[in-house]
Design a protein around this motif. Structure first.
Motif, mmCIF file in Angstrom:
data_model
loop_
_atom_site.group_PDB
_atom_site.id
_atom_site.type_symbol
_atom_site.label_atom_id
_atom_site.label_comp_id
_atom_site.label_asym_id
_atom_site.label_seq_id
_atom_site.Cartn_x
_atom_site.Cartn_y
_atom_site.Cartn_z
ATOM 1 N N THR A 15 92.173 -61.302 4.462
ATOM 2 C CA THR A 15 90.813 -61.732 4.168
ATOM 3 C C THR A 15 89.825 -60.966 5.034
ATOM 4 O OG1 THR A 15 91.602 -63.958 3.670
ATOM 5 C CG2 THR A 15 89.258 -63.730 4.145
ATOM 6 N N ASP A 16 88.819 -60.385 4.414
ATOM 7 C CA ASP A 16 87.735 -59.706 5.120
ATOM 8 C C ASP A 16 86.840 -60.780 5.737
ATOM 9 O OD1 ASP A 16 85.380 -58.338 5.850
ATOM 10 O OD2 ASP A 16 85.542 -56.959 4.166
ATOM 11 N N LEU A 17 86.650 -60.740 7.058
ATOM 12 C CA LEU A 17 85.827 -61.747 7.729
ATOM 13 C C LEU A 17 84.344 -61.406 7.698
ATOM 14 C CD1 LEU A 17 88.014 -62.601 10.842
ATOM 15 C CD2 LEU A 17 88.071 -63.578 8.537
ATOM 16 N N GLY A 18 83.996 -60.242 7.203
ATOM 17 C CA GLY A 18 82.593 -59.856 7.119
ATOM 18 C C GLY A 18 82.038 -59.423 8.460
ATOM 19 N N THR A 19 80.721 -59.548 8.612
ATOM 20 C CA THR A 19 80.033 -59.178 9.844
ATOM 21 C C THR A 19 78.995 -60.248 10.173
ATOM 22 O OG1 THR A 19 78.192 -57.989 8.822
ATOM 23 C CG2 THR A 19 80.229 -56.733 9.169
ATOM 24 N N LEU A 20 78.298 -60.047 11.259
ATOM 25 C CA LEU A 20 77.185 -60.934 11.623
ATOM 26 C C LEU A 20 75.888 -60.492 10.951
ATOM 27 C CD1 LEU A 20 77.902 -61.391 15.441
ATOM 28 C CD2 LEU A 20 78.041 -63.166 13.673
ATOM 29 N N GLY A 21 75.993 -59.664 9.915
ATOM 30 C CA GLY A 21 74.824 -59.179 9.200
ATOM 31 C C GLY A 21 74.585 -57.694 9.398
ATOM 32 N N GLY A 22 75.355 -57.094 10.279
ATOM 33 C CA GLY A 22 75.226 -55.664 10.553
ATOM 34 C C GLY A 22 76.296 -54.859 9.846
ATOM 35 N N GLU A 23 76.538 -53.686 10.379
ATOM 36 C CA GLU A 23 77.397 -52.713 9.714
ATOM 37 C C GLU A 23 78.896 -52.928 9.939
ATOM 38 O OE1 GLU A 23 77.236 -47.914 9.069
ATOM 39 O OE2 GLU A 23 76.478 -48.724 10.937
ATOM 40 N N PHE A 24 79.317 -53.382 11.119
ATOM 41 C CA PHE A 24 80.753 -53.421 11.403
ATOM 42 C C PHE A 24 81.166 -54.689 12.141
ATOM 43 C CE2 PHE A 24 78.963 -51.433 15.195
ATOM 44 C CZ PHE A 24 79.615 -52.112 16.206
ATOM 45 N N ILE A 51 82.890 -65.662 17.396
ATOM 46 C CA ILE A 51 84.023 -66.518 17.084
ATOM 47 C C ILE A 51 83.957 -66.790 15.586
ATOM 48 C CG2 ILE A 51 82.754 -68.618 17.680
ATOM 49 C CD1 ILE A 51 85.537 -69.836 18.471
ATOM 50 N N TYR A 52 85.112 -66.709 14.936
ATOM 51 C CA TYR A 52 85.229 -67.041 13.519
ATOM 52 C C TYR A 52 86.086 -68.290 13.450
ATOM 53 C CZ TYR A 52 86.453 -66.585 8.565
ATOM 54 O OH TYR A 52 86.624 -66.809 7.224
ATOM 55 N N SER A 53 85.519 -69.363 12.921
ATOM 56 C CA SER A 53 86.217 -70.645 12.860
ATOM 57 C C SER A 53 85.783 -71.393 11.608
ATOM 58 C CB SER A 53 85.883 -71.455 14.119
ATOM 59 O OG SER A 53 86.610 -72.655 14.156
ATOM 60 N N ASN A 54 86.740 -71.969 10.911
ATOM 61 C CA ASN A 54 86.457 -72.753 9.697
ATOM 62 C C ASN A 54 85.619 -71.984 8.682
ATOM 63 O OD1 ASN A 54 87.844 -75.074 10.690
ATOM 64 N ND2 ASN A 54 86.063 -75.525 11.956
ATOM 65 N N GLY A 55 85.871 -70.688 8.552
ATOM 66 C CA GLY A 55 85.209 -69.876 7.549
ATOM 67 C C GLY A 55 83.857 -69.319 7.933
ATOM 68 N N PHE A 56 83.431 -69.511 9.187
ATOM 69 C CA PHE A 56 82.121 -69.028 9.608
ATOM 70 C C PHE A 56 82.233 -68.155 10.854
ATOM 71 C CE2 PHE A 56 81.298 -72.970 7.333
ATOM 72 C CZ PHE A 56 80.338 -72.549 6.422
ATOM 73 N N VAL A 59 89.266 -67.034 15.589
ATOM 74 C CA VAL A 59 89.331 -65.585 15.777
ATOM 75 C C VAL A 59 88.141 -65.151 16.624
ATOM 76 C CG1 VAL A 59 89.276 -63.356 14.577
ATOM 77 C CG2 VAL A 59 90.422 -65.330 13.518
ATOM 78 N N VAL A 60 88.365 -64.192 17.537
ATOM 79 C CA VAL A 60 87.262 -63.617 18.311
ATOM 80 C C VAL A 60 87.256 -62.109 18.172
ATOM 81 C CG1 VAL A 60 87.111 -65.499 19.979
ATOM 82 C CG2 VAL A 60 88.598 -63.537 20.456
ATOM 83 N N GLY A 61 86.058 -61.546 18.382
ATOM 84 C CA GLY A 61 85.910 -60.105 18.296
ATOM 85 C C GLY A 61 84.491 -59.693 18.587
ATOM 86 N N VAL A 62 84.056 -58.639 17.900
ATOM 87 C CA VAL A 62 82.723 -58.092 18.107
ATOM 88 C C VAL A 62 82.152 -57.636 16.770
ATOM 89 C CG1 VAL A 62 83.607 -55.775 18.650
ATOM 90 C CG2 VAL A 62 81.373 -56.469 19.497
#
Length: 163
Positions: A76-85, A111-116, A97-100
């Protein structure tokens, strides 16, 4: 038959038996292709005890990257925070899930949790990144600081960032 020839035959038979028994003792395993979300290369960076895997994949053009979550054969693609990557680096046993990622104001730990996907903020600077999360939801990473050169490590705990 000379003593020397007998020794070599015995040693040779011993090596053959050892090699044969080692071959039978090798563990069996499988390697699973997790696929990609954007058509290019993909990289796995974290796994939890349930076998959920996180990482990131690139578009077939080599850019941009998007964080992914692999669960029960589905990527599943988790997307972005509205930016490019975005890049995912770790996952805990709760599936968090955590990342940048990039948002409208800079690069942020998420943090990605419960689909957000939610930005975690910074230590006052323009960017942050999260690299690990434990089962209590504590997150570690690094962040730039306001008016300072370099970065500091942080511990994110219940909406607070500590240095």
């Amino acid at each position: 038959m000379s003593f020397r020839k007998r020794i070599f035959k015995i040693l040779g038979l011993g090596c053959l038996l050892t090699t044969t028994s080692l071959a039978w003792a090798l563990p069996s395993y499988t390697i699973t292709d997790l696929g990609t979300t954007l058509g290019g290369d993909s990289f796995a960076t974290g796994i939890n005890t349930s076998g959920q895997v996180v990482g990131y994949s690139y578009a077939d053009t080599g850019w941009p990257s998007h964080a992914f979550l692999y669960t029960n054969g589905v990527i599943t693609d988790l997307g972005t925070l509205g930016g490019e990557f975005s890049y995912a680096y770790d996952i805990n046993d709760n599936g968090q899930v955590v990342g940048v990622s990039v948002n409208g104001t800079g690069t942020r730990a998420f943090i990605y949790s419960n689909g957000f996907m939610t930005a975690l903020g910074t230590l006052g600077g323009t960017w942050s990144a999260a690299y690990g999360i434990n089962n209590s939801g504590q997150i570690i990473g690094e962040s730039s600081r306001a008016g300072k050169v370099g970065q500091h490590a942080f511990l994110y705990n219940l909406s607070l960032i500590h240095i």
